[in-house]
Design a protein around this motif. Structure first.
Motif, PDB file in Angstrom:
ATOM      1  N   UNK A 250       0.832  -1.205   0.000  1.00  8.17           N
ATOM      2  CA  UNK A 250       0.000   0.000   0.000  1.00  8.17           C
ATOM      3  C   UNK A 250       0.866   1.255   0.000  1.00  8.17           C
ATOM      4  N   UNK A 251       1.910   1.256   0.835  1.00 10.21           N
ATOM      5  CA  UNK A 251       2.783   2.427   0.894  1.00 10.21           C
ATOM      6  C   UNK A 251       3.593   2.604  -0.387  1.00 10.21           C
ATOM      7  N   UNK A 252       4.011   1.497  -0.992  1.00 12.73           N
ATOM      8  CA  UNK A 252       4.741   1.588  -2.255  1.00 12.73           C
ATOM      9  C   UNK A 252       3.844   2.176  -3.339  1.00 12.73           C
ATOM     10  N   UNK A 253       2.602   1.717  -3.387  1.00 13.85           N
ATOM     11  CA  UNK A 253       1.658   2.271  -4.353  1.00 13.85           C
ATOM     12  C   UNK A 253       1.399   3.748  -4.111  1.00 13.85           C
ATOM     13  N   UNK A 254       1.248   4.118  -2.845  1.00 11.12           N
ATOM     14  CA  UNK A 254       1.003   5.527  -2.514  1.00 11.12           C
ATOM     15  C   UNK A 254       2.194   6.400  -2.879  1.00 11.12           C
ATOM     16  N   UNK A 255       3.397   5.912  -2.608  1.00 15.30           N
ATOM     17  CA  UNK A 255       4.594   6.703  -2.934  1.00 15.30           C
ATOM     18  C   UNK A 255       4.754   6.863  -4.439  1.00 15.30           C
ATOM     19  N   UNK A 256       4.560   5.778  -5.163  1.00 15.13           N
ATOM     20  CA  UNK A 256       4.646   5.861  -6.625  1.00 15.13           C
ATOM     21  C   UNK A 256       3.564   6.751  -7.204  1.00 15.13           C
ATOM     22  N   UNK A 257       2.356   6.624  -6.671  1.00 14.43           N
ATOM     23  CA  UNK A 257       1.258   7.471  -7.134  1.00 14.43           C
ATOM     24  C   UNK A 257       1.490   8.938  -6.830  1.00 14.43           C
ATOM     25  N   UNK A 258       2.048   9.212  -5.648  1.00 15.32           N
ATOM     26  CA  UNK A 258       2.336  10.603  -5.283  1.00 15.32           C
ATOM     27  C   UNK A 258       3.386  11.201  -6.207  1.00 15.32           C
ATOM     28  N   UNK A 259       4.415  10.407  -6.523  1.00 11.82           N
ATOM     29  CA  UNK A 259       5.455  10.912  -7.426  1.00 11.82           C
ATOM     30  C   UNK A 259       4.888  11.168  -8.818  1.00 11.82           C
TER      31      UNK A 259
ATOM     32  N   UNK B 182      -1.805  19.149  -5.352  1.00 14.09           N
ATOM     33  CA  UNK B 182      -3.068  18.452  -5.575  1.00 14.09           C
ATOM     34  C   UNK B 182      -2.846  17.176  -6.381  1.00 14.09           C
ATOM     35  N   UNK B 183      -1.981  17.236  -7.375  1.00  8.60           N
ATOM     36  CA  UNK B 183      -1.661  16.050  -8.163  1.00  8.60           C
ATOM     37  C   UNK B 183      -1.028  14.969  -7.314  1.00  8.60           C
ATOM     38  N   UNK B 184      -0.139  15.361  -6.402  1.00 10.88           N
ATOM     39  CA  UNK B 184       0.504  14.389  -5.516  1.00 10.88           C
ATOM     40  C   UNK B 184      -0.511  13.754  -4.572  1.00 10.88           C
ATOM     41  N   UNK B 185      -1.430  14.548  -4.052  1.00  7.67           N
ATOM     42  CA  UNK B 185      -2.452  14.015  -3.149  1.00  7.67           C
ATOM     43  C   UNK B 185      -3.365  13.026  -3.869  1.00  7.67           C
ATOM     44  N   UNK B 186      -3.811  13.387  -5.043  1.00  7.57           N
ATOM     45  CA  UNK B 186      -4.674  12.495  -5.822  1.00  7.57           C
ATOM     46  C   UNK B 186      -3.902  11.244  -6.232  1.00  7.57           C
ATOM     47  N   UNK B 187      -2.663  11.414  -6.658  1.00  4.85           N
ATOM     48  CA  UNK B 187      -1.838  10.273  -7.035  1.00  4.85           C
ATOM     49  C   UNK B 187      -1.570   9.343  -5.867  1.00  4.85           C
ATOM     50  N   UNK B 188      -1.328   9.898  -4.681  1.00  6.22           N
ATOM     51  CA  UNK B 188      -1.094   9.066  -3.496  1.00  6.22           C
ATOM     52  C   UNK B 188      -2.339   8.261  -3.146  1.00  6.22           C
ATOM     53  N   UNK B 189      -3.500   8.881  -3.225  1.00  4.16           N
ATOM     54  CA  UNK B 189      -4.740   8.156  -2.940  1.00  4.16           C
ATOM     55  C   UNK B 189      -4.976   7.043  -3.953  1.00  4.16           C
ATOM     56  N   UNK B 190      -4.802   7.355  -5.215  1.00  2.10           N
ATOM     57  CA  UNK B 190      -5.002   6.344  -6.255  1.00  2.10           C
ATOM     58  C   UNK B 190      -3.952   5.236  -6.163  1.00  2.10           C
ATOM     59  N   UNK B 191      -2.703   5.603  -5.934  1.00  2.80           N
ATOM     60  CA  UNK B 191      -1.634   4.616  -5.815  1.00  2.80           C
ATOM     61  C   UNK B 191      -1.787   3.746  -4.581  1.00  2.80           C
ATOM     62  N   UNK B 192      -2.177   4.328  -3.476  1.00  5.38           N
ATOM     63  CA  UNK B 192      -2.407   3.548  -2.257  1.00  5.38           C
ATOM     64  C   UNK B 192      -3.545   2.562  -2.431  1.00  5.38           C
ATOM     65  N   UNK B 193      -4.606   3.008  -3.081  1.00  9.64           N
ATOM     66  CA  UNK B 193      -5.728   2.106  -3.363  1.00  9.64           C
ATOM     67  C   UNK B 193      -5.287   0.985  -4.290  1.00  9.64           C
ATOM     68  N   UNK B 194      -4.538   1.334  -5.313  1.00 10.47           N
ATOM     69  CA  UNK B 194      -4.027   0.317  -6.235  1.00 10.47           C
ATOM     70  C   UNK B 194      -3.107  -0.679  -5.546  1.00 10.47           C
ATOM     71  N   UNK B 195      -2.248  -0.201  -4.667  1.00  5.97           N
ATOM     72  CA  UNK B 195      -1.360  -1.090  -3.918  1.00  5.97           C
ATOM     73  C   UNK B 195      -2.122  -2.025  -3.003  1.00  5.97           C
ATOM     74  N   UNK B 196      -3.185  -1.522  -2.385  1.00  7.20           N
ATOM     75  CA  UNK B 196      -4.002  -2.348  -1.501  1.00  7.20           C
ATOM     76  C   UNK B 196      -4.758  -3.412  -2.298  1.00  7.20           C
ATOM     77  N   UNK B 197      -5.318  -3.011  -3.431  1.00  9.49           N
ATOM     78  CA  UNK B 197      -6.034  -3.970  -4.289  1.00  9.49           C
ATOM     79  C   UNK B 197      -5.061  -5.035  -4.802  1.00  9.49           C
ATOM     80  N   UNK B 198      -3.863  -4.643  -5.197  1.00 15.89           N
ATOM     81  CA  UNK B 198      -2.867  -5.607  -5.662  1.00 15.89           C
ATOM     82  C   UNK B 198      -2.508  -6.579  -4.532  1.00 15.89           C
ATOM     83  N   UNK B 199      -2.381  -6.075  -3.308  1.00 16.30           N
ATOM     84  CA  UNK B 199      -2.072  -6.953  -2.183  1.00 16.30           C
ATOM     85  C   UNK B 199      -3.174  -7.981  -1.978  1.00 16.30           C
ATOM     86  N   UNK B 200      -4.417  -7.576  -2.079  1.00 17.41           N
ATOM     87  CA  UNK B 200      -5.529  -8.525  -1.925  1.00 17.41           C
ATOM     88  C   UNK B 200      -5.476  -9.583  -3.020  1.00 17.41           C
TER      89      UNK B 200
END
Length: 93
Positions: free
Chosen positions: A30-39, A53-71
């Protein structure tokens, strides 16, 4: 000036990676996805005019993607373990 900042940046990167060593896989993904999304979001946001704003949106999307990938990975691992257990429980031919 930049020669003095390079060791400090390297030290900060090393310490931040070392802090993640004892996290569970879900948190790491989840954190890896959030960091990549934020960047990525910061880069896209900088081009659009609002990097924060782009970093915040990217972190949310990346964190969600990382969590879904983990599941997904956990589901795949459970299916594998169930298959191994079923194979061990079946009588030999």
């Amino acid at each position: 000036m930049t020669l003095r900042l390079a060791p400090a940046g390297l030290l900060a990167a090393t310490l931040s990676l070392a802090a993640c060593a004892d996290l569970d896989p879900t948190t790491q993904r989840t954190m890896t996805g959030a960091a990549g999304g934020a960047a990525g979001g910061a880069l896209i946001g900088a081009m659009a005019g609002n990097a924060g704003l782009g970093a915040a949106i990217g972190a949310a999307a990346g964190g969600t993607g990382g969590f879904v990938w983990d599941r997904h990975v956990q589901s795949r691992d459970r299916a594998f373990e169930q298959g191994v257990a079923a194979g061990r429980a079946s009588p030999p031919r």
